[in-house]
Design a protein around this motif. Structure first.
Motif, mmCIF file in Angstrom:
data_model
loop_
_atom_site.group_PDB
_atom_site.id
_atom_site.type_symbol
_atom_site.label_atom_id
_atom_site.label_comp_id
_atom_site.label_asym_id
_atom_site.label_seq_id
_atom_site.Cartn_x
_atom_site.Cartn_y
_atom_site.Cartn_z
ATOM 1 N N ALA A 1 56.002 38.196 28.271
ATOM 2 C CA ALA A 1 55.071 38.421 29.372
ATOM 3 C C ALA A 1 55.545 39.568 30.254
ATOM 4 N N GLY A 2 54.597 40.334 30.753
ATOM 5 C CA GLY A 2 54.908 41.426 31.655
ATOM 6 C C GLY A 2 54.504 41.095 33.085
ATOM 7 N N ALA A 3 54.630 42.063 33.968
ATOM 8 C CA ALA A 3 54.297 41.861 35.381
ATOM 9 C C ALA A 3 52.788 41.947 35.579
ATOM 10 N N PRO A 4 52.185 40.963 36.253
ATOM 11 C CA PRO A 4 50.743 41.006 36.495
ATOM 12 C C PRO A 4 50.386 42.036 37.563
ATOM 13 N N PHE A 5 49.130 42.392 37.614
ATOM 14 C CA PHE A 5 48.591 43.357 38.571
ATOM 15 C C PHE A 5 48.507 42.702 39.940
ATOM 16 N N THR A 6 49.032 43.349 40.967
ATOM 17 C CA THR A 6 49.109 42.724 42.288
ATOM 18 C C THR A 6 48.169 43.337 43.316
ATOM 19 N N TYR A 7 47.454 44.398 42.953
ATOM 20 C CA TYR A 7 46.545 45.039 43.908
ATOM 21 C C TYR A 7 45.269 44.203 44.075
ATOM 22 N N PRO A 8 44.665 44.217 45.269
ATOM 23 C CA PRO A 8 43.339 43.590 45.393
ATOM 24 C C PRO A 8 42.328 44.380 44.567
ATOM 25 N N THR A 9 41.380 43.671 43.994
ATOM 26 C CA THR A 9 40.397 44.323 43.128
ATOM 27 C C THR A 9 38.974 43.889 43.480
ATOM 28 N N VAL A 10 38.043 44.764 43.172
ATOM 29 C CA VAL A 10 36.629 44.413 43.084
ATOM 30 C C VAL A 10 36.230 44.714 41.648
ATOM 31 N N GLN A 11 35.953 43.667 40.891
ATOM 32 C CA GLN A 11 35.680 43.822 39.467
ATOM 33 C C GLN A 11 34.185 43.658 39.212
ATOM 34 N N VAL A 12 33.619 44.685 38.573
ATOM 35 C CA VAL A 12 32.170 44.771 38.399
ATOM 36 C C VAL A 12 31.850 44.811 36.912
ATOM 37 N N ALA A 13 30.872 44.021 36.508
ATOM 38 C CA ALA A 13 30.342 44.085 35.145
ATOM 39 C C ALA A 13 28.881 44.489 35.229
ATOM 40 N N ILE A 14 28.547 45.647 34.667
ATOM 41 C CA ILE A 14 27.153 46.067 34.606
ATOM 42 C C ILE A 14 26.677 45.883 33.176
ATOM 43 N N MET A 15 25.610 45.076 33.033
ATOM 44 C CA MET A 15 25.138 44.692 31.710
ATOM 45 C C MET A 15 23.617 44.618 31.717
ATOM 46 N N PRO A 16 22.980 44.899 30.572
ATOM 47 C CA PRO A 16 21.523 44.784 30.495
ATOM 48 C C PRO A 16 21.085 43.332 30.525
ATOM 49 N N ALA A 17 19.834 43.112 30.947
ATOM 50 C CA ALA A 17 19.320 41.753 31.044
ATOM 51 C C ALA A 17 19.124 41.126 29.669
ATOM 52 N N ASP A 18 18.820 41.938 28.663
ATOM 53 C CA ASP A 18 18.649 41.392 27.319
ATOM 54 C C ASP A 18 19.192 42.378 26.290
#
Length: 307
Positions: A182-199
């Motif tokens: 195992a490595g070191a996890p990411f410690t920065y605050p994030t805003v994670q966005v998923a843009i995806m089509p409706a169908d």
């Protein structure tokens, strides 16, 4: 206020780049590509790389950083991206990581096992042995010390083969064993966005239209120029990119052009499905946006500035 690191993720042809450019126009940003194909020079049309005019207006880090004969890993990405994030934050700019190589995002969030830095002397020794004995002999060495790595690294991929041997000679441990740690996890605050089509039907339509436009823009000529190089072959990650490997097969006489195009469109759809599967099982909080909605940028800005 501590700035977050923004992840703009989504399947191919979902509108990630347009959203990133829109955000760049609204906030001081550093755009960082998270795409295992955009790293390659001379692979522009088939990767849907932003145009030169767009890259001038919206500079992206980690675009055009490697020759197609070279390989790049998730560990390389993590090593490259962390200093870019730190530099952006130090300037008070929003680091915006945009792309569809989900493995890179996951590796950044979870951390990777620490691997030794490249050692020029060891690499030179390995290359000298390869020149004297051939890469086949070195591949047999790797099969003895790390059968799992040898099974996934082709004998005609000297960069990855050399790296696996280098890691063993520097640490006394196999690449496979080290990667399991195992490595070191990411410690920065994030805003994670998923843009995806409706169908999926809409996404398949977008993929087909985009590929047809690529062909009209000279994609086959782009692949032909790569195909004519003596140092490129079908085992390299660059040539295995979706679209490139299908047109490469046509140039090798393995199928007709129409068959290659149809196979490429189908493969792109399969890639988009895998990317969507990654995001549907994403274990971190996600802001979900729908491809094509006119309020996506406003929704993202509200997420970044909730007050």
């Amino acid at each position: 206020m501590t700035l977050p690191v923004v992840f703009l993720m989504g399947p191919t042809a979902s509108g990630k780049t347009d959203l990133a450019m829109g955000l760049f126009d609204q906030r001081p940003c550093e755009l960082i590509s998270v795409d295992s194909a955009l790293i390659y020079k001379g692979m522009d049309i088939g990767t849907a790389k932003p145009s030169q005019a767009e890259l001038t207006r919206y500079p992206h880090h980690l675009v055009d950083i490697l020759d197609p004969a070279e390989s790049y890993s998730a560990a390389d990405f993590v090593d490259d991206v962390l200093p870019l994030i730190d530099a952006a934050l130090a300037k008070g700019q929003l680091p915006v990581l945009v792309g569809g190589t989900m493995l890179y995002f996951k590796a950044l969030l979870e951390g990777l096992s620490p691997l030794p830095k490249a050692d020029a002397a060891v690499r030179a020794q390995i290359e000298a042995e390869a020149a004297a004995q051939g890469w086949e002999a070195l591949h047999r060495q790797l099969a003895h010390i790390d059968p799992q790595a040898a099974a996934r690294i082709h004998v005609n991929d000297p960069q990855r083969l050399s790296r696996a041997l280098e890691v063993y000679r520097l640490t006394g441990q196999s690449l496979t064993a080290l990667q399991a740690q195992a490595g070191a996890p990411f410690t920065y605050p994030t805003v994670q966005v998923a843009i995806m089509p409706a169908d999926r039907v809409l996404l398949r339509q977008r993929i087909r239209l985009r590929f047809e436009q690529m062909m009209a823009n000279g994609f086959l000529d782009e692949v032909r120029a790569l195909h004519q190089r003596q140092d490129l072959h079908t085992e390299l990650p660059s040539v295995r990119c979706v679209g490139y490997r299908q047109l490469w097969a046509y140039l090798d006489g393995e199928c007709s052009l129409d068959e290659a195009v149809e196979k490429a469109i189908i493969a792109t759809g399969q890639l988009a499905k895998r990317q969507s599967t990654w995001l549907n099982g994403w274990k971190w909080p996600l802001l979900r946006l729908e491809t094509g909605r006119s309020d996506n940028l406003d929704t993202l800005l509200c997420e970044l500035d909730p007050s």
